[in-house]
Design a protein around this motif. Sequence first.
Motif, PDB file in Angstrom:
ATOM      1  N   VAL A 146       0.811  -1.226   0.000  1.00 45.89           N
ATOM      2  CA  VAL A 146       0.000   0.000   0.000  1.00 45.89           C
ATOM      3  C   VAL A 146       0.843   1.275   0.000  1.00 45.89           C
ATOM      4  O   VAL A 146       0.373   2.340  -0.416  1.00 45.89           O
ATOM      5  N   ASN A 147       2.084   1.212   0.459  1.00 42.28           N
ATOM      6  CA  ASN A 147       2.919   2.413   0.525  1.00 42.28           C
ATOM      7  C   ASN A 147       3.801   2.626  -0.703  1.00 42.28           C
ATOM      8  O   ASN A 147       4.646   3.532  -0.711  1.00 42.28           O
ATOM      9  N   ASP A 148       3.634   1.788  -1.714  1.00 35.40           N
ATOM     10  CA  ASP A 148       4.382   2.013  -2.953  1.00 35.40           C
ATOM     11  C   ASP A 148       4.069   3.399  -3.508  1.00 35.40           C
ATOM     12  O   ASP A 148       2.910   3.833  -3.523  1.00 35.40           O
ATOM     13  N   LYS A 149       5.084   4.081  -3.976  1.00 33.44           N
ATOM     14  CA  LYS A 149       4.923   5.438  -4.491  1.00 33.44           C
ATOM     15  C   LYS A 149       4.453   5.411  -5.953  1.00 33.44           C
ATOM     16  O   LYS A 149       4.908   4.589  -6.743  1.00 33.44           O
ATOM     17  N   MET A 150       3.566   6.343  -6.280  1.00 30.28           N
ATOM     18  CA  MET A 150       3.046   6.451  -7.639  1.00 30.28           C
ATOM     19  C   MET A 150       3.826   7.515  -8.411  1.00 30.28           C
ATOM     20  O   MET A 150       4.084   8.607  -7.897  1.00 30.28           O
ATOM     21  N   TYR A 151       4.171   7.183  -9.643  1.00 29.36           N
ATOM     22  CA  TYR A 151       4.826   8.132 -10.550  1.00 29.36           C
ATOM     23  C   TYR A 151       3.902   8.306 -11.753  1.00 29.36           C
ATOM     24  O   TYR A 151       3.547   7.320 -12.409  1.00 29.36           O
ATOM     25  N   ILE A 152       3.520   9.534 -12.021  1.00 22.49           N
ATOM     26  CA  ILE A 152       2.485   9.812 -13.013  1.00 22.49           C
ATOM     27  C   ILE A 152       3.000  10.829 -14.026  1.00 22.49           C
ATOM     28  O   ILE A 152       3.602  11.839 -13.663  1.00 22.49           O
ATOM     29  N   ALA A 153       2.735  10.567 -15.306  1.00 23.14           N
ATOM     30  CA  ALA A 153       3.068  11.509 -16.365  1.00 23.14           C
ATOM     31  C   ALA A 153       1.826  11.757 -17.201  1.00 23.14           C
ATOM     32  O   ALA A 153       1.060  10.830 -17.489  1.00 23.14           O
ATOM     33  N   VAL A 154       1.617  13.005 -17.594  1.00 20.95           N
ATOM     34  CA  VAL A 154       0.441  13.397 -18.384  1.00 20.95           C
ATOM     35  C   VAL A 154       0.907  14.210 -19.581  1.00 20.95           C
ATOM     36  O   VAL A 154       1.688  15.157 -19.430  1.00 20.95           O
ATOM     37  N   ARG A 155       0.425  13.838 -20.760  1.00 24.81           N
ATOM     38  CA  ARG A 155       0.756  14.588 -21.977  1.00 24.81           C
ATOM     39  C   ARG A 155      -0.501  15.239 -22.528  1.00 24.81           C
ATOM     40  O   ARG A 155      -1.503  14.583 -22.771  1.00 24.81           O
ATOM     41  N   LEU A 162       4.749  18.077 -20.985  1.00 24.15           N
ATOM     42  CA  LEU A 162       4.477  16.956 -20.093  1.00 24.15           C
ATOM     43  C   LEU A 162       4.318  17.469 -18.668  1.00 24.15           C
ATOM     44  O   LEU A 162       5.043  18.344 -18.228  1.00 24.15           O
ATOM     45  N   ILE A 163       3.318  16.932 -17.994  1.00 28.50           N
ATOM     46  CA  ILE A 163       3.144  17.218 -16.578  1.00 28.50           C
ATOM     47  C   ILE A 163       3.510  15.948 -15.827  1.00 28.50           C
ATOM     48  O   ILE A 163       3.020  14.868 -16.163  1.00 28.50           O
ATOM     49  N   ASP A 164       4.380  16.053 -14.849  1.00 33.02           N
ATOM     50  CA  ASP A 164       4.732  14.853 -14.095  1.00 33.02           C
ATOM     51  C   ASP A 164       4.491  15.063 -12.612  1.00 33.02           C
ATOM     52  O   ASP A 164       4.576  16.172 -12.098  1.00 33.02           O
ATOM     53  N   SER A 165       4.143  13.968 -11.960  1.00 28.89           N
ATOM     54  CA  SER A 165       3.939  13.969 -10.510  1.00 28.89           C
ATOM     55  C   SER A 165       4.764  12.828  -9.949  1.00 28.89           C
ATOM     56  O   SER A 165       4.486  11.661 -10.221  1.00 28.89           O
ATOM     57  N   ILE A 166       5.799  13.163  -9.214  1.00 31.79           N
ATOM     58  CA  ILE A 166       6.758  12.173  -8.738  1.00 31.79           C
ATOM     59  C   ILE A 166       6.533  11.878  -7.258  1.00 31.79           C
ATOM     60  O   ILE A 166       6.736  12.751  -6.403  1.00 31.79           O
ATOM     61  N   ALA A 167       6.094  10.659  -6.988  1.00 32.83           N
ATOM     62  CA  ALA A 167       5.924  10.185  -5.611  1.00 32.83           C
ATOM     63  C   ALA A 167       5.037  11.095  -4.773  1.00 32.83           C
ATOM     64  O   ALA A 167       5.230  11.234  -3.569  1.00 32.83           O
ATOM     65  N   THR A 170       0.383   7.523  -3.124  1.00 32.30           N
ATOM     66  CA  THR A 170       0.736   6.111  -2.958  1.00 32.30           C
ATOM     67  C   THR A 170      -0.299   5.208  -3.606  1.00 32.30           C
ATOM     68  O   THR A 170      -1.396   5.638  -3.972  1.00 32.30           O
ATOM     69  N   ARG A 171       0.064   3.937  -3.711  1.00 32.86           N
ATOM     70  CA  ARG A 171      -0.839   2.939  -4.274  1.00 32.86           C
ATOM     71  C   ARG A 171      -2.188   2.926  -3.531  1.00 32.86           C
ATOM     72  O   ARG A 171      -3.255   2.776  -4.140  1.00 32.86           O
ATOM     73  N   GLU A 172      -2.128   3.074  -2.207  1.00 35.45           N
ATOM     74  CA  GLU A 172      -3.325   2.937  -1.375  1.00 35.45           C
ATOM     75  C   GLU A 172      -4.391   3.991  -1.678  1.00 35.45           C
ATOM     76  O   GLU A 172      -5.592   3.733  -1.546  1.00 35.45           O
ATOM     77  N   SER A 173      -3.998   5.169  -2.116  1.00 32.40           N
ATOM     78  CA  SER A 173      -4.962   6.263  -2.285  1.00 32.40           C
ATOM     79  C   SER A 173      -5.972   5.998  -3.406  1.00 32.40           C
ATOM     80  O   SER A 173      -7.097   6.502  -3.367  1.00 32.40           O
ATOM     81  N   GLU A 174      -5.568   5.251  -4.415  1.00 30.57           N
ATOM     82  CA  GLU A 174      -6.421   4.832  -5.529  1.00 30.57           C
ATOM     83  C   GLU A 174      -6.969   5.984  -6.369  1.00 30.57           C
ATOM     84  O   GLU A 174      -7.769   5.764  -7.276  1.00 30.57           O
ATOM     85  N   THR A 175      -6.572   7.202  -6.091  1.00 31.33           N
ATOM     86  CA  THR A 175      -7.019   8.324  -6.918  1.00 31.33           C
ATOM     87  C   THR A 175      -6.039   9.489  -6.803  1.00 31.33           C
ATOM     88  O   THR A 175      -5.340   9.629  -5.781  1.00 31.33           O
ATOM     89  N   LEU A 194       4.759   2.287 -10.347  1.00 34.44           N
ATOM     90  CA  LEU A 194       4.956   2.330  -8.899  1.00 34.44           C
ATOM     91  C   LEU A 194       6.395   2.004  -8.544  1.00 34.44           C
ATOM     92  O   LEU A 194       7.083   1.322  -9.300  1.00 34.44           O
ATOM     93  N   ARG A 195       6.802   2.460  -7.368  1.00 37.76           N
ATOM     94  CA  ARG A 195       8.155   2.190  -6.881  1.00 37.76           C
ATOM     95  C   ARG A 195       8.106   1.822  -5.407  1.00 37.76           C
ATOM     96  O   ARG A 195       7.454   2.506  -4.609  1.00 37.76           O
ATOM     97  N   ASP A 196       8.792   0.742  -5.068  1.00 36.13           N
ATOM     98  CA  ASP A 196       8.927   0.347  -3.669  1.00 36.13           C
ATOM     99  C   ASP A 196       9.885   1.338  -2.999  1.00 36.13           C
ATOM    100  O   ASP A 196      11.045   1.460  -3.408  1.00 36.13           O
ATOM    101  N   PRO A 197       9.440   2.067  -1.970  1.00 36.07           N
ATOM    102  CA  PRO A 197      10.290   3.091  -1.355  1.00 36.07           C
ATOM    103  C   PRO A 197      11.491   2.518  -0.603  1.00 36.07           C
ATOM    104  O   PRO A 197      12.424   3.262  -0.287  1.00 36.07           O
ATOM    105  N   ILE A 198      11.488   1.224  -0.343  1.00 39.90           N
ATOM    106  CA  ILE A 198      12.602   0.613   0.393  1.00 39.90           C
ATOM    107  C   ILE A 198      13.618  -0.024  -0.562  1.00 39.90           C
ATOM    108  O   ILE A 198      14.811   0.256  -0.484  1.00 39.90           O
ATOM    109  N   THR A 199      13.133  -0.878  -1.448  1.00 37.35           N
ATOM    110  CA  THR A 199      14.050  -1.597  -2.345  1.00 37.35           C
ATOM    111  C   THR A 199      14.371  -0.820  -3.619  1.00 37.35           C
ATOM    112  O   THR A 199      15.379  -1.084  -4.274  1.00 37.35           O
ATOM    113  N   GLY A 200      13.498   0.113  -4.000  1.00 37.03           N
ATOM    114  CA  GLY A 200      13.699   0.846  -5.247  1.00 37.03           C
ATOM    115  C   GLY A 200      13.182   0.114  -6.468  1.00 37.03           C
ATOM    116  O   GLY A 200      13.237   0.642  -7.581  1.00 37.03           O
ATOM    117  N   ASN A 201      12.669  -1.107  -6.292  1.00 43.13           N
ATOM    118  CA  ASN A 201      12.114  -1.851  -7.422  1.00 43.13           C
ATOM    119  C   ASN A 201      10.893  -1.122  -7.970  1.00 43.13           C
ATOM    120  O   ASN A 201      10.131  -0.513  -7.222  1.00 43.13           O
TER     121      ASN A 201
END
Length: 214
Positions: A146-155, A162-167, A170-175, A194-201
Motif C-alpha cells: 500500500v505504501n508504494d509510491k506512484m509516478y504519473i506523467a500526463v501529456r 508533459l506534466i509529471d507527478s513524482i511520488a 501512494t498505491r493505497e490512495s487509488e485516486t 509504482l516504486r517500492d520506497p525501500i528496495t527501489g524496485n
Amino acid sequence: MATYTGSIAGKIKGDLGDYTFQGWKSLKVIRRKPDHYNDANTLVQQNNRAKFEILNQLGKMFQPLVNVGMKTKANNTAQPMTTRNAFVSVNKDNVYIDQNGDPVIYYPQLELSAGSLEDIGNGLTGTAVGTALRITWNKGTDTSRVNDKMYIAVRIEEIAALIDSIAATTRESETFEIVLPQASTNPINVWVFLRDPITGNVSPTRSVTITPTP
C-alpha cells in the motif's frame, strides 16, 4: 590477396580492372577491390537516425520519471548505460518513420519503467472535465504494497508538454487529481508506474488515454 616477385607486378602501380597493386615492405601486393561500398546515408539509415533522435527527445521529455523507472535496467545490463539510453532501447518499436518520412509515435505503448514490482493491472481509468484531470486505479489485494509510491506523467497535445507527478501519492490512495494548465479537446495520455520506497524496485508502466468531457 596475392604477392608476385616477377616482372609483371614490378611494372604496375595503382588500379588495374578489379585489382589494385600496392607496395608492402619489400613485396608487391595485389588485392581485389571491394565489390561495393556501403552508403552510410541510405533512406533506411536516415530513417533509423531520425527514429533514434525522436526516441532520445522523448527520453529527455520524460527524464525525471525515466531516471527512476529505468535506473535498475540501466545498471543491470552487461554494459551499464544511461537511463535515457535504457528508455530508448525499451521503446525502439514504439516509434517509426512512415513512407512520407513523418514520425509516428505510439504514445500509449511508451514504457517509462522496467521492473518486476506488482503493477495496478488493467484498473487505470480517468476523467477530464475542463482543467480538472482525475486518475483512478485499483490498489490490489496485497496489503504490504500500500505504501508504494506512484509516478504519473500526463501529456496534453495542445501545449506539447508533459506534466509529471513524482511520488506525490501512494498505491493505497487509488485516486489522484491534477489541475491542467488549460482545458484540452484532444485525447490526453497518462502513464503511471509504482516504486517500492525501500528496495527501489519499480513496476511496469501502465497507460490510459482519456477523452475530455466538454
